[in-house]
Write a protein that holds these residues in place. Structure first.
Motif, PDB file in Angstrom:
ATOM      1  N   SER A 111      12.660 -15.600   6.777  1.00 55.63           N
ATOM      2  CA  SER A 111      13.874 -15.738   7.588  1.00 55.63           C
ATOM      3  C   SER A 111      13.531 -16.563   8.818  1.00 55.63           C
ATOM      4  N   ASN A 119      18.441 -19.005   8.346  1.00 55.47           N
ATOM      5  CA  ASN A 119      18.284 -19.284   6.922  1.00 55.47           C
ATOM      6  C   ASN A 119      17.334 -18.262   6.314  1.00 55.47           C
ATOM      7  N   ASN A 120      17.725 -17.671   5.195  1.00 55.08           N
ATOM      8  CA  ASN A 120      16.855 -16.778   4.434  1.00 55.08           C
ATOM      9  C   ASN A 120      16.349 -17.545   3.224  1.00 55.08           C
ATOM     10  N   LEU A 121      15.057 -17.806   3.190  1.00 55.39           N
ATOM     11  CA  LEU A 121      14.478 -18.734   2.227  1.00 55.39           C
ATOM     12  C   LEU A 121      13.637 -18.017   1.184  1.00 55.39           C
ATOM     13  N   THR A 129      17.494 -14.482  -7.086  1.00 52.74           N
ATOM     14  CA  THR A 129      18.577 -14.224  -6.142  1.00 52.74           C
ATOM     15  C   THR A 129      19.756 -15.169  -6.322  1.00 52.74           C
ATOM     16  N   TYR A 130      19.471 -16.457  -6.377  1.00 49.87           N
ATOM     17  CA  TYR A 130      20.551 -17.438  -6.427  1.00 49.87           C
ATOM     18  C   TYR A 130      20.893 -17.868  -7.852  1.00 49.87           C
ATOM     19  N   ASN A 160      21.426 -27.537  -0.334  1.00 49.58           N
ATOM     20  CA  ASN A 160      21.060 -26.220  -0.853  1.00 49.58           C
ATOM     21  C   ASN A 160      19.552 -26.014  -0.897  1.00 49.58           C
ATOM     22  N   LYS A 163      18.389 -25.275   2.635  1.00 45.28           N
ATOM     23  CA  LYS A 163      18.970 -24.065   3.223  1.00 45.28           C
ATOM     24  C   LYS A 163      18.455 -22.787   2.580  1.00 45.28           C
ATOM     25  N   TYR A 164      18.004 -22.870   1.324  1.00 47.80           N
ATOM     26  CA  TYR A 164      17.693 -21.651   0.582  1.00 47.80           C
ATOM     27  C   TYR A 164      16.247 -21.532   0.115  1.00 47.80           C
ATOM     28  N   TYR A 165      15.442 -22.606   0.217  1.00 47.18           N
ATOM     29  CA  TYR A 165      14.115 -22.575  -0.378  1.00 47.18           C
ATOM     30  C   TYR A 165      13.041 -23.133   0.558  1.00 47.18           C
TER      31      TYR A 165
END
Length: 262
Positions: A111, A119-121, A129-130, A160, A163-165
């Protein structure tokens, strides 16, 4: 003439009492045997629970990541090498505590907050999760190639990946446990975690350190400008979370790589 002898017969009822005592004794033995079996079973269950709890407690204490250093990289243009005003990429060097249990980076959640956005990566190969892993991530790619995919403008949903990884590159891995498909760190290993911090104003910069982004990087939603208050929390699957809080310098000057932590 002799007197008649008188015979006295003494009543003795102890034999009757002895049978009752025997019955009670046998009943007590049976009760004691049942109680003993219950205690033995209970002690076995408690021992198993104690061992499990002790193992979990040991993992919580010993299995955690250590942040060695954090560097910020400013993007540069491909035309005149002018630099971004903000940090575009974070390079975090991590290791493990002494005698730590192995840590699977595929299960580590990072985080990061710039004081405004968070952002939670997940690791780029995590699809739990995604529903899918990072766009264009490949276990056959090198770490540098996957880092380019993290930053590149080649995603179906813009931004994306950033933001996510996050991606990871090994520095020291004596036992060969670390790969892009199976990023497991053991005690003594060192690795670099890459987090995109490209802001909307910095998407025109095509070079980030030694990484040349073939297509312009996309916005990560973070803005790490001078005097920003940044918080990073790494939460492994087992063990204590690792936190790094810092405030960026008042000016980045003319330096492309900025030491941010410690």
């Amino acid at each position: 003439m002799k007197a008649n002898k008188v015979l006295l017969v003494k009543a003795d009822t102890r034999a009757q009492v002895g049978i009752g005592t025997l019955i009670i004794f046998i009943a007590m033995v049976l009760v004691a045997a049942v109680a003993a079996s219950v205690l033995i079973q209970t002690s076995g269950v408690l021992q198993q629970k104690a061992q499990s709890t002790g193992k979990q407690a040991t993992q919580e204490v010993s299995s955690n990541l250590v942040i060695k250093s954090i560097e910020g990289i400013r993007g540069t243009t491909c035309i005149d090498s002018s630099m971004a005003n903000n940090i575009s990429l974070l390079r975090i060097k991590v290791g493990l505590n002494a005698a730590s249990a192995p840590v699977d980076m595929n299960q580590v959640i990072i985080s990061i907050s710039d004081g405004t956005s968070t952002n939670n990566l997940l690791y780029a190969n995590n699809d739990k999760t995604y529903g899918s892993d990072m766009k264009n991530f490949s276990t056959t790619n090198t770490a540098a190639e996957n880092l380019e995919e993290l930053l590149g403008n080649n995603q179906t949903n813009p931004g994306n990946n950033a933001k996510y990884y996050y991606t990871v590159e090994k520095i020291r891995d004596e036992d060969g446990s670390f790969s892009q498909a199976n990023p497991v760190m053991n005690s003594g290993d060192l690795a670099t975690v890459y987090i995109s911090a490209v802001s909307d104003a910095d998407t025109v910069y095509c070079t980030l350190g030694h990484i040349h982004v073939l297509s312009y990087p996309l916005d990560s939603g973070l803005v790490i400008n001078p005097r920003a208050s940044v918080s990073i929390v790494m939460t492994p699957e087992a063990g204590a979370a690792t936190t790094a809080d810092f405030i960026t310098p008042s000016s980045y000057g003319t330096t492309e790589e900025v030491q941010l932590y410690p």
